[in-house]
Design an enzyme around this catalytic site. Structure first.
Site, PDB file in Angstrom:
ATOM      1  N   HIS A 118      17.114-119.432 -28.009  1.00 12.41           N
ATOM      2  CA  HIS A 118      15.692-119.173 -27.767  1.00 12.41           C
ATOM      3  C   HIS A 118      14.893-120.333 -28.370  1.00 12.41           C
ATOM      4  O   HIS A 118      14.425-120.253 -29.503  1.00 12.41           O
ATOM      5  CB  HIS A 118      15.312-117.840 -28.427  1.00 12.41           C
ATOM      6  CG  HIS A 118      13.973-117.320 -28.045  1.00 12.41           C
ATOM      7  ND1 HIS A 118      13.716-115.978 -27.883  1.00 12.41           N
ATOM      8  CD2 HIS A 118      12.802-117.945 -27.805  1.00 12.41           C
ATOM      9  CE1 HIS A 118      12.435-115.808 -27.563  1.00 12.41           C
ATOM     10  NE2 HIS A 118      11.858-116.976 -27.519  1.00 12.41           N
ATOM     11  N   GLU A 153      16.396-118.115 -23.513  1.00  5.69           N
ATOM     12  CA  GLU A 153      15.225-117.248 -23.539  1.00  5.69           C
ATOM     13  C   GLU A 153      13.997-118.066 -23.889  1.00  5.69           C
ATOM     14  O   GLU A 153      14.102-119.029 -24.656  1.00  5.69           O
ATOM     15  CB  GLU A 153      15.331-116.205 -24.655  1.00  5.69           C
ATOM     16  CG  GLU A 153      16.514-115.323 -24.618  1.00  5.69           C
ATOM     17  CD  GLU A 153      16.585-114.481 -25.894  1.00  5.69           C
ATOM     18  OE1 GLU A 153      17.333-113.514 -25.863  1.00  5.69           O
ATOM     19  OE2 GLU A 153      15.907-114.787 -26.895  1.00  5.69           O
ATOM     20  N   HIS A 178      17.371-106.991 -29.186  1.00  2.00           N
ATOM     21  CA  HIS A 178      16.472-107.008 -30.336  1.00  2.00           C
ATOM     22  C   HIS A 178      16.844-105.902 -31.311  1.00  2.00           C
ATOM     23  O   HIS A 178      16.784-104.726 -30.982  1.00  2.00           O
ATOM     24  CB  HIS A 178      14.988-106.887 -29.971  1.00  2.00           C
ATOM     25  CG  HIS A 178      14.154-107.820 -30.809  1.00  2.00           C
ATOM     26  ND1 HIS A 178      13.927-107.608 -32.137  1.00  2.00           N
ATOM     27  CD2 HIS A 178      13.577-109.005 -30.501  1.00  2.00           C
ATOM     28  CE1 HIS A 178      13.210-108.623 -32.604  1.00  2.00           C
ATOM     29  NE2 HIS A 178      12.995-109.479 -31.651  1.00  2.00           N
TER      30      HIS A 178
HETATM   31  N1  PXP Z   1      16.161-110.815 -26.939  1.00  4.37           N
HETATM   32  C1  PXP Z   1      15.061-111.558 -27.149  1.00  4.37           C
HETATM   33  C2  PXP Z   1      14.133-111.792 -26.020  1.00  4.37           C
HETATM   34  C3  PXP Z   1      14.810-112.125 -28.413  1.00  4.37           C
HETATM   35  O1  PXP Z   1      13.719-112.882 -28.599  1.00  4.37           O
HETATM   36  C4  PXP Z   1      15.722-111.919 -29.441  1.00  4.37           C
HETATM   37  C5  PXP Z   1      15.484-112.546 -30.784  1.00  4.37           C
HETATM   38  O2  PXP Z   1      15.413-113.935 -30.647  1.00  4.37           O
HETATM   39  C6  PXP Z   1      16.863-111.137 -29.185  1.00  4.37           C
HETATM   40  C7  PXP Z   1      17.054-110.593 -27.925  1.00  4.37           C
HETATM   41  C8  PXP Z   1      17.890-110.873 -30.220  1.00  4.37           C
HETATM   42  O3  PXP Z   1      17.334-110.097 -31.231  1.00  4.37           O
HETATM   43  P1  PXP Z   1      18.071-109.989 -32.644  1.00  4.37           P
HETATM   44  O4  PXP Z   1      18.056-111.349 -33.253  1.00  4.37           O
HETATM   45  O5  PXP Z   1      17.252-108.992 -33.394  1.00  4.37           O
HETATM   46  O6  PXP Z   1      19.473-109.502 -32.372  1.00  4.37           O
END
Ligand code: PXP
Length: 241
Positions: free
Chosen positions: A43, A70, A190
Site C-alpha cells: 500500500h 492498494e 483490516h
Molecule cells: N486492506 C486495506 C485497504 C488496508 O489499507 C490495510 C492496511 O494497510 C489492510 C487491508 C490490512 O490491514 P491490517 O494491516 O490491519 O491487517
C-alpha cells in the site's frame, strides 16, 4: 479456498525507521511467497512513509504469486500501477495523512470517478477491487462501477468480535451475499488476526481473499514469519472444514 495475501507495509515501516535497507522489503516479499503466502499486498502512500514506489517496481518481477497494490487512485498512483501491472489493484479512499485506511468508498457519490478509474485499469489488464463497508446499497452500486471485486473493511468486525462474534460477523455475511448476487468477488481486510480470522472465513462466503498485515507481522516478531504464515493459512483451511 480463501487466499492469504500478506501485506508487507509494516516491514517497510521498520526499514524506514533507520533509513538503510534492514529489513529488506524485497527479500521479505520473496520469503513470504516461499513460506506459503498466496499473495503479496503493498500500500504505497503518497508520502512513501512505508512502502516506496521503488519497492513496488522492485517486487513485481521477483514474485510469481498474486501481487495486489492498494491505494488512493491519485494520478501518480495510477501511473505507478499501470506501469507495474500487478494482478490486482484495490482502490482505497484514504486521505494522505490517514494513519491507516479507515473507511470504504461511497459508490454512489463517487460512481463516475470510480467507473473511469476502473475502466482505465481494466484496459491495462488489471483486476480491480474497491474497499467498502457493509452498507448493502453501496455494495450493490459498486457493481455499476465495473469493478471485479469489493474488499470488505473489517475493522468494525474485529472490534465487535471481542464482544459478540455472531453479531459482529452478521453484516459481513450479508455484505458478501449481496456482492455475490451482483456478480462481485469478495476480499476482506483490516485488523484480521489469529483470533478472529477463522470465524470470519467460516461464515463470510464466498470469500476470495484476505489481506493481512499489522497483526501477522506483529505475530512474526514472536513466532517467526514462516511459522506465522503457516498459522494463518491453517486458520483459513480450518474455517472450511
Ligand atoms: N486492506 C486495506 C485497504 C488496508 O489499507 C490495510 C492496511 O494497510 C489492510 C487491508 C490490512 O490491514 P491490517 O494491516 O490491519 O491487517
Amino acid at each position: 479456498m480463501t487466499r492469504l495475501s500478506v501485506n508487507i507495509n509494516k516491514i517497510a515501516t521498520i526499514r524506514n525507521a533507520r533509513g538503510g535497507n534492514v529489513p529488506n522489503v524485497l527479500k521479505a516479499a520473496i520469503d513470504c511467497q516461499r513460506f506459503g503466502a498466496e499473495g503479496i499486498t503493498v500500500h504505497p502512500r503518497p508520502d512513501e512513509r512505508h512502502i516506496r514506489y521503488q519497492d513496488v517496481h522492485d517486487i513485481k518481477p521477483e514474485i510469481v504469486t498474486e501481487f495486489n497494490i492498494e491505494g488512493n487512485p491519485t494520478d501518480s498512483f495510477l501511473e505507478l500501477v499501470k506501469t507495474v501491472k500487478p494482478h490486482q489493484v484495490t482502490l482505497v479512499p484514504d486521505a494522505p495523512d490517514a494513519l491507516t485506511s479507515n473507511a470504504g468508498w461511497d459508490t454512489i457519490t463517487h460512481k463516475d470517478f470510480l467507473t473511469n478509474v476502473i475502466k482505465s485499469l481494466k484496459e491495462s489488464g488489471i483486476r480491480t477491487s474497491i474497499f467498502i463497508g457493509t452498507d448493502i446499497e453501496l455494495i450493490k452500486r459498486a457493481a455499476d462501477t465495473g469493478t471485479d471485486r469489493v474488499e470488505l473493511y473489517t475493522e468494525p468486525y474485529a472490534v465487535d468480535y471481542i464482544v459478540d462474534p455472531e453479531k459482529a460477523v452478521l453484516p459481513f455475511v450479508k455484505a458478501a451475499e449481496a456482492a455475490h448476487e451482483v456478480g462481485l468477488g469478495v476480499n476482506a481486510g483490516h485488523d484480521l488476526d489469529l483470533n478472529n480470522l477463522k470465524y470470519f472465513a467460516k461464515y463470510v462466503k464466498p470469500l476470495d481473499e484476505v489481506s493481512i498485515g499489522h497483526a501477522l507481522i506483529s505475530d512474526a516478531l514472536y513466532l517467526g514469519l514462516e511459522n506465522v504464515i503457516q498459522m494463518y493459512l491453517r486458520e483459513l483451511r480450518d474455517a472450511n472444514l
